[in-house]
Scaffold this active site. Structure first.
Site: not given
Lengths: 140, 145
Positions: B102, B114
């Site tokens: 998250e 990411y």
């Protein structure tokens, strides 16, 4: 205005915040999430999913989409009228289904994510339904 | 420079880096609890100097990246990539086939980082992070390690 969570809590208390409109069941309140052309129906609001339930839901979706392709970002749907385009597939994780949902077939019915999470048997059942759907889709 | 498992002896330095680097830092207790809980951890060290670290948890086939940080003085040198690469590798070794994480929706830099590693945007968790105002979390995952 009541939000989705309030509606959910009220529904758990047996109080129906929103009335179903028989003549226009498109306005029925649902706990749905659209992932591109896949609609998932839940038994509670998306934001109330436990972390493990959410992960399971994502893994299920990943197993449906074509290898290597991406599914579009999630969009919460609380009313069938918000659906602008007919979904290619509906997966229902709730026994509470809006009246008109069947017109949006194909529909895969499953146990709620909270049950599925701990039941290998129910997972297998769902997986075989998904496989059947995928085979059908690729054949058609 | 090498990658090692974090030990309780590293936690003081890790907590200092965490405080300097993150707007919403983990507390020393968070790190201790994470190690106590048996979560996996990686520290990038240059001699005794800690450059960065990651904490992650592997349960069954799921790995969950809990915290990844590079010390402020060492950012932009590819150390984050080094650490994340190791997390993905270790997750695979431990039996994971998917890694979840998250990230604050406002943290564009991290999201971009990411995505470069093949993480996909999955969903938003509303008001997930405490604060004033609360902030939404973007749930991301990478499959096929």
């Amino acid at each position: 205005m009541f939000d989705t969570k309030s509606s959910f809590i009220l529904s758990k208390l047996g109080i129906q915040r929103f009335q179903s409109q028989i003549n226009n069941s498109n306005s029925e309140v649902i706990f749905g999430v659209l992932w591109g052309d896949i609609l998932t129906l839940l038994d509670k609001s998306f934001n109330e999913l436990e972390e493990n339930e959410l992960k399971l839901l994502i893994k299920i979706l990943k197993s449906i989409v074509e290898d290597g392709s991406e599914y579009p970002f999630s969009k919460e749907i609380n009313n069938l009228s918000e659906i602008k385009k007919k979904p290619k597939l509906i997966i229902s994780f709730t026994s509470l289904k809006p009246n008109l949902i069947k017109k949006y077939s194909p529909l895969i019915e499953s146990k709620p994510l909270s049950v599925l999470e701990n039941s290998l048997e129910d997972k297998k059942t769902l997986w075989s339904k998904i496989k059947e759907h995928k085979n059908g889709s690729s054949a058609g | 420079m090498d990658l090692q498992l974090a030990s309780f002896g590293d936690l003081e330095k890790i907590s200092t880096i965490e405080k300097e680097t993150n707007e919403y830092p983990w507390t020393p207790n968070n790190f201790k609890s994470s190690l106590d809980a048996g979560n996996s951890s990686i520290v990038l060290k240059d001699n005794k100097n800690i450059l960065g670290y990651a904490f992650f948890s592997v349960i069954g086939t799921d790995s969950h990246l809990l915290n990844i940080t590079v010390s402020k003085n060492y950012q932009g040198k590819g150390y984050g990539k080094k650490i994340l690469k190791k997390v993905l590798f270790q997750s695979k070794v431990l039996g994971a086939s998917i890694v979840f994480l998250e990230v604050r929706v406002s943290n564009h830099k991290a999201i971009n980082f990411y995505e470069k590693f093949g993480f996909k945007r999955d969903a938003i968790r509303y008001n997930y992070y405490d604060g004033n105002p609360k902030e939404d979390a973007l749930l991301m995952s990478k499959q096929g390690l």
